[in-house]
Structures are given as C-alpha cells and as structure tokens.
Motif scaffolding. Structure first.
Motif, mmCIF file in Angstrom:
data_model
loop_
_atom_site.group_PDB
_atom_site.id
_atom_site.type_symbol
_atom_site.label_atom_id
_atom_site.label_comp_id
_atom_site.label_asym_id
_atom_site.label_seq_id
_atom_site.Cartn_x
_atom_site.Cartn_y
_atom_site.Cartn_z
ATOM 1 N N PHE A 71 9.035 -0.952 -13.137
ATOM 2 C CA PHE A 71 9.099 -2.425 -13.238
ATOM 3 C C PHE A 71 8.179 -2.546 -12.389
ATOM 4 O O PHE A 71 7.964 -2.202 -11.225
ATOM 5 C CB PHE A 71 10.444 -2.714 -12.593
ATOM 6 C CG PHE A 71 11.783 -1.731 -14.170
ATOM 7 C CD1 PHE A 71 12.576 -2.294 -15.126
ATOM 8 C CD2 PHE A 71 11.516 -0.346 -14.217
ATOM 9 C CE1 PHE A 71 12.788 -1.699 -16.290
ATOM 10 C CE2 PHE A 71 12.774 -0.120 -15.214
ATOM 11 C CZ PHE A 71 13.269 -0.910 -16.441
ATOM 12 N N VAL A 72 7.960 -4.365 -12.812
ATOM 13 C CA VAL A 72 7.119 -4.704 -11.640
ATOM 14 C C VAL A 72 7.450 -5.921 -10.962
ATOM 15 O O VAL A 72 8.078 -7.136 -11.560
ATOM 16 C CB VAL A 72 6.047 -5.131 -12.481
ATOM 17 C CG1 VAL A 72 5.187 -6.266 -11.303
ATOM 18 C CG2 VAL A 72 5.312 -3.708 -12.295
ATOM 19 N N THR A 73 7.727 -5.759 -9.458
ATOM 20 C CA THR A 73 8.471 -7.525 -9.064
ATOM 21 C C THR A 73 7.217 -7.883 -8.224
ATOM 22 O O THR A 73 6.163 -6.950 -7.027
ATOM 23 C CB THR A 73 9.982 -6.952 -7.710
ATOM 24 O OG1 THR A 73 8.877 -6.389 -7.141
ATOM 25 C CG2 THR A 73 10.112 -6.328 -8.719
ATOM 26 N N THR A 74 7.191 -9.299 -7.335
ATOM 27 C CA THR A 74 6.108 -10.167 -6.978
ATOM 28 C C THR A 74 7.537 -11.061 -6.425
ATOM 29 O O THR A 74 8.244 -11.489 -7.140
ATOM 30 C CB THR A 74 4.921 -10.733 -7.805
ATOM 31 O OG1 THR A 74 5.372 -11.787 -8.768
ATOM 32 C CG2 THR A 74 3.822 -10.015 -7.862
ATOM 33 N N VAL A 97 0.965 -1.138 0.080
ATOM 34 C CA VAL A 97 0.390 0.013 0.160
ATOM 35 C C VAL A 97 0.798 1.179 -0.242
ATOM 36 O O VAL A 97 0.651 2.313 0.229
ATOM 37 C CB VAL A 97 -1.103 0.086 1.180
ATOM 38 C CG1 VAL A 97 -2.775 -0.768 1.007
ATOM 39 C CG2 VAL A 97 -0.531 -0.333 2.466
ATOM 40 N N GLY A 98 1.984 1.154 -0.149
ATOM 41 C CA GLY A 98 3.091 2.301 -0.262
ATOM 42 C C GLY A 98 2.750 2.697 -1.770
ATOM 43 O O GLY A 98 3.405 3.693 -2.496
ATOM 44 N N VAL A 99 2.150 1.841 -2.476
ATOM 45 C CA VAL A 99 1.933 2.013 -4.133
ATOM 46 C C VAL A 99 1.229 3.926 -4.165
ATOM 47 O O VAL A 99 2.047 4.416 -4.683
ATOM 48 C CB VAL A 99 1.299 1.170 -4.973
ATOM 49 C CG1 VAL A 99 1.358 1.362 -6.806
ATOM 50 C CG2 VAL A 99 2.887 0.179 -4.981
ATOM 51 N N PRO A 100 -0.321 4.102 -3.339
ATOM 52 C CA PRO A 100 -0.792 4.828 -3.778
ATOM 53 C C PRO A 100 0.181 5.469 -3.094
ATOM 54 O O PRO A 100 -0.816 6.793 -4.080
ATOM 55 C CB PRO A 100 -2.348 4.230 -2.828
ATOM 56 C CG PRO A 100 -2.213 3.021 -2.434
ATOM 57 C CD PRO A 100 -0.634 2.738 -3.264
ATOM 58 N N LEU A 157 -2.400 -0.589 -8.595
ATOM 59 C CA LEU A 157 -2.766 0.344 -9.384
ATOM 60 C C LEU A 157 -1.050 0.234 -10.004
ATOM 61 O O LEU A 157 -0.126 1.416 -11.235
ATOM 62 C CB LEU A 157 -2.418 1.489 -8.656
ATOM 63 C CG LEU A 157 -3.725 1.521 -6.975
ATOM 64 C CD1 LEU A 157 -3.643 2.843 -5.982
ATOM 65 C CD2 LEU A 157 -5.077 2.215 -8.125
ATOM 66 N N GLU A 158 -1.298 -0.274 -11.381
ATOM 67 C CA GLU A 158 0.118 -0.899 -11.866
ATOM 68 C C GLU A 158 -0.608 -0.347 -13.309
ATOM 69 O O GLU A 158 0.432 0.395 -13.114
ATOM 70 C CB GLU A 158 0.116 -2.476 -12.163
ATOM 71 C CG GLU A 158 1.433 -2.596 -12.922
ATOM 72 C CD GLU A 158 1.105 -3.974 -13.848
ATOM 73 O OE1 GLU A 158 0.663 -5.341 -12.952
ATOM 74 O OE2 GLU A 158 2.107 -4.507 -14.625
ATOM 75 N N ASP A 159 -1.429 0.052 -13.591
ATOM 76 C CA ASP A 159 -1.540 0.939 -15.106
ATOM 77 C C ASP A 159 -1.418 2.466 -14.620
ATOM 78 O O ASP A 159 -1.027 2.952 -15.067
ATOM 79 C CB ASP A 159 -3.106 0.092 -15.256
ATOM 80 C CG ASP A 159 -3.422 -0.896 -16.072
ATOM 81 O OD1 ASP A 159 -2.198 -1.464 -16.855
ATOM 82 O OD2 ASP A 159 -4.203 -1.145 -16.397
ATOM 83 N N GLU A 160 -2.498 2.918 -13.689
ATOM 84 C CA GLU A 160 -1.594 4.145 -13.540
ATOM 85 C C GLU A 160 -0.269 4.157 -13.158
ATOM 86 O O GLU A 160 0.577 5.257 -13.486
ATOM 87 C CB GLU A 160 -2.215 4.313 -11.259
ATOM 88 C CG GLU A 160 -4.209 4.211 -11.785
ATOM 89 C CD GLU A 160 -4.867 5.762 -10.996
ATOM 90 O OE1 GLU A 160 -4.493 6.211 -10.517
ATOM 91 O OE2 GLU A 160 -5.456 4.447 -10.470
ATOM 92 N N GLY A 184 9.993 4.005 -12.523
ATOM 93 C CA GLY A 184 9.144 3.445 -11.369
ATOM 94 C C GLY A 184 9.159 1.930 -11.143
ATOM 95 O O GLY A 184 9.365 1.013 -11.728
ATOM 96 N N ILE A 185 8.984 1.442 -10.490
ATOM 97 C CA ILE A 185 9.466 -0.169 -9.426
ATOM 98 C C ILE A 185 8.293 -0.366 -8.905
ATOM 99 O O ILE A 185 7.603 0.526 -7.485
ATOM 100 C CB ILE A 185 10.578 -0.120 -8.670
ATOM 101 C CG1 ILE A 185 11.350 0.213 -9.571
ATOM 102 C CG2 ILE A 185 10.995 -2.086 -8.283
ATOM 103 C CD1 ILE A 185 13.190 -0.493 -9.163
ATOM 104 N N THR A 186 7.893 -1.404 -8.927
ATOM 105 C CA THR A 186 6.151 -1.379 -7.647
ATOM 106 C C THR A 186 6.631 -2.474 -7.575
ATOM 107 O O THR A 186 6.563 -3.621 -8.605
ATOM 108 C CB THR A 186 4.720 -0.909 -8.745
ATOM 109 O OG1 THR A 186 4.039 -1.489 -7.487
ATOM 110 C CG2 THR A 186 4.414 -1.585 -9.966
ATOM 111 N N GLY A 187 5.650 -3.406 -6.085
ATOM 112 C CA GLY A 187 6.933 -4.809 -5.741
ATOM 113 C C GLY A 187 5.144 -4.929 -4.800
ATOM 114 O O GLY A 187 4.906 -3.960 -3.940
#
Ligand SMILES: Cc1cc2nc3c(=O)[nH]c(=O)nc-3n(C[C@H](O)[C@H](O)[C@H](O)COP(=O)(O)OP(=O)(O)OC[C@H]3O[C@@H](n4cnc5c(N)ncnc54)[C@H](O)[C@@H]3O)c2cc1C
Ligand code: FES
Length: 287
Positions: free
Chosen positions: A153-156, A108-111, A141-144, A129-132
């Motif tokens: 860049f996306v990580t899981t 929830v740091g993404v928003p 909110l990946e698209d945003e 951007g890096i979102t995970g």
C-alpha cells in the motif's frame, strides 16, 4: 579504503551507493547498520544496511542529504572511495514466523525496512508493506518493496501517488477491518514511528521501531545515542537499533535529535560557502 562501485540518485537529495566492503557483506543481517567516514576530517555517519550481495562482497546504502556530512557524501560517486566503513553494527532484526506482519517505511526508512521485509517473507510470514512519502517524486524503491511484500500500500501526503494521506491511514484501516496482524515493524522519521505506536498500542499489537538517534562512536562508549525505553536508559547502537515501540520515549528522542541544530546549521553554511568559493576544479570530481 572502501571503493564506491555504483551510485545513483533515487529522488531529490536521496542517493544510493554500492560499496565494496566484503567483511561487512559477509556478516550483515537485516536491521543492522554501518558507520562510515569519508576522509580523515570526516564525521562518523551511521547508515542502515539497505542490502548486501555476499557473493560480490558489496553493501548497499541509501542516504538523504540533510546536513554537511551527508551533502559531502553526496558529492562522491562511482570510482571514489570511503576511508572507513565499519560494521555490521547493532543487533539484527528478530526474524521468525509470526504470521501476518505489517512493514512500514517512511522516506529514507524504506531502504531500512526493505531487508527486514525480505527476511520476514523468507521466514514464511505474510508481509503487508506500507510505504509513504510527502510527494510521488520522493517515493523510493517502490518496486523493490512490492517484491519484498505480498501486498503493498502506497501513500503520499498530497495524493500524487497511491492514496492521499499518511502511512498510518492504511494501518488504521486494517485494524478497523479486524485484519489479523501479529507484528508491525516501522522505520522512518521519529514522528512517523510515534504515530504508528499510537495507532497500535490501544489494540495491543506488538510493534517494533528502528531508532535513528544521534550517534558518535556506534559502540556504546560515548552515550550520544541514549534513549529512554520503558523508563530505562538504553543505547541505540548496542541495545538497538530496534525497540518495542510502545516503550520508547519519542518526545525525548526528537528533542535529542534537535540538540545540535545550531551547530549543524553553521557547519552546513560554512561548507556551502567554502564550496562556492572554491574554483570548480578543486571541488571533488563529482561535485
Ligand atoms: C542507526 C542509524 C541508521 C541510520 N540510517 C540512515 C539511512 O539509512 N539513511 C539516511 O539517510 N539516514 C540515516 N540515518 C541518519 C543519518 O545518520 C544522519 O542523517 C546523518 O548522520 C546526518 O549528518 P549530516 O552531517 O549530514 O547532518 P547534520 O546537519 O549534522 O544533522 C542533520 C540531522 O541529522 C541527524 N544527525 C546528525 N548527526 C547524526 C549522527 N551522528 N547520527 C545520527 N543522526 C545524526 C540529526 O537529527 C540532525 O538534526 C541513520 C541514523 C542512525 C542512528
Ligand atoms: S553512539 Fe556512542 S553510545 Fe551509542
């Protein structure tokens, strides 16, 4: 009262509300937060401003249901109202043309990082951007984020979306590749922000984090949000929420976040017991 105009679920236990709160919407800047109360008996809940529409007078918040108060908040929906919605609080993010900025959001740091990325892009920076998240279904909110950044860049953790690993992996890769980075901004769990700070410190990369210490009044009066930054006591609500990551005592922050764990567990158990004992119609309309 502050009406909830729209509500949607972004991921399991993660909800987004759009609140009718014109006074906040007109003043809010990237990086600031609000403190809300659901009703007279409600605790104060600090939440980052995830976006505003100044024309409509609305403010967007996104929250994870972690305990009694956020779980109760999650039972509300469009048509319900909040008693208090105070803000904007805290200092806005420092936005200027730095050059290349890496914006990292975890969970929830993404928003919270999203408006900062938008503002930095608008100021002429190249935004990476890096979102995970732990799993694909928890990624929000990946698209945003893609729209707010020039590259994303996306990580899981389990590799179910994007690259398998942590948000610090692409960051470490950029550093190893010698990419020019002028600023790193990270918002997420304290352990993630600590890891980002550890990755950038040896390279002298300026790094800013937004801290989520336990807050009570949100106005510098109670001392609840005390953190140590560069050996000095700071109050996150009035001195922050953003600080130089290399100066933050993250271990103390995490210890203080756990301070009321037993009481929080008891409150949640009591709340759940109360809800399950209530006849269905007495539980709030969206419960
Ligand atoms: C400036 C700031 C911005 C935040 N923004 C967001 C956000 O955008 N989305 C989001 O999901 N969460 C955000 N948080 C965290 C959110 O405020 C807590 O998750 C919430 O208050 C927990 O309350 P609870 O009763 O549901 O949980 P509890 O069971 O009371 O506590 C669960 C955990 O939440 C944290 N917490 C509890 N009470 C508080 C409090 N008063 N202040 C801060 N943390 C607390 C503690 O670490 C605790 O261990 C933010 C916190 C701060 C300080
Ligand atoms: S929340 Fe009370 S001093 Fe910051």
């Amino acid at each position: 009262m502050f009406p909830i105009l729209a509500a949607r679920t972004l991921a399991p236990l993660v909800k987004e509300f759009v609140i009718d709160a014109r006074p906040v919407a007109l003043k809010a800047k990237a990086g600031q937060f609000i403190v809300l109360r659901i009703d007279e008996t409600g605790e104060r809940i600090p939440l980052t401003i995830a976006g505003v529409d100044a024309t409509q007078g609305t403010v967007r918040i996104v929250f994870l249901e972690v305990g009694k108060s956020t779980r109760k908040l999650g039972t509300l929906g469009a048509g319900d109202s909040l008693l208090d919605f105070v803000g904007p609080l805290g200092n806005p993010s420092h936005v200027e043309k730095f050059g290349t900025v890496v914006c990292i959001g975890g969970g929830v740091g993404v928003p919270a990082v999203l408006p900062i990325a938008h503002a930095l892009k608008a100021a002429g920076n190249h935004v990476i951007g890096i979102t995970g998240a732990r799993r694909a279904d928890l990624l929000i909110l990946e698209d945003e984020m893609r729209g707010a950044c020039h590259e994303l860049f996306v990580t899981t953790d389990d590799g179910s979306r994007g690259d398998r690993g942590l948000v610090t992996d692409p960051l470490r890769r950029f550093i190893a590749e010698g990419r020019k980075i002028d600023l790193v901004v990270a918002v997420g769990p304290a352990i993630m922000m600590k890891a980002v700070a550890a990755a950038t410190q040896p390279h002298g990369l300026k790094t800013v984090v937004s801290l989520n210490s336990v807050m009570v009044d949100g106005t510098g009066m109670c001392g609840g949000c005390r953190v140590t930054v560069g050996g000095q006591t700071k109050f996150v609500c009035v001195d922050g929420p953003e600080f130089d990551a290399h100066q933050v005592n993250f271990d103390e922050l995490m210890m203080r976040q756990r301070m009321y764990r037993n009481q929080e567990k008891t409150a949640l158990t009591r709340y759940d017991e109360c809800r399950s004992a209530q006849p269905r119609e007495e539980v709030t309309s969206r419960g």
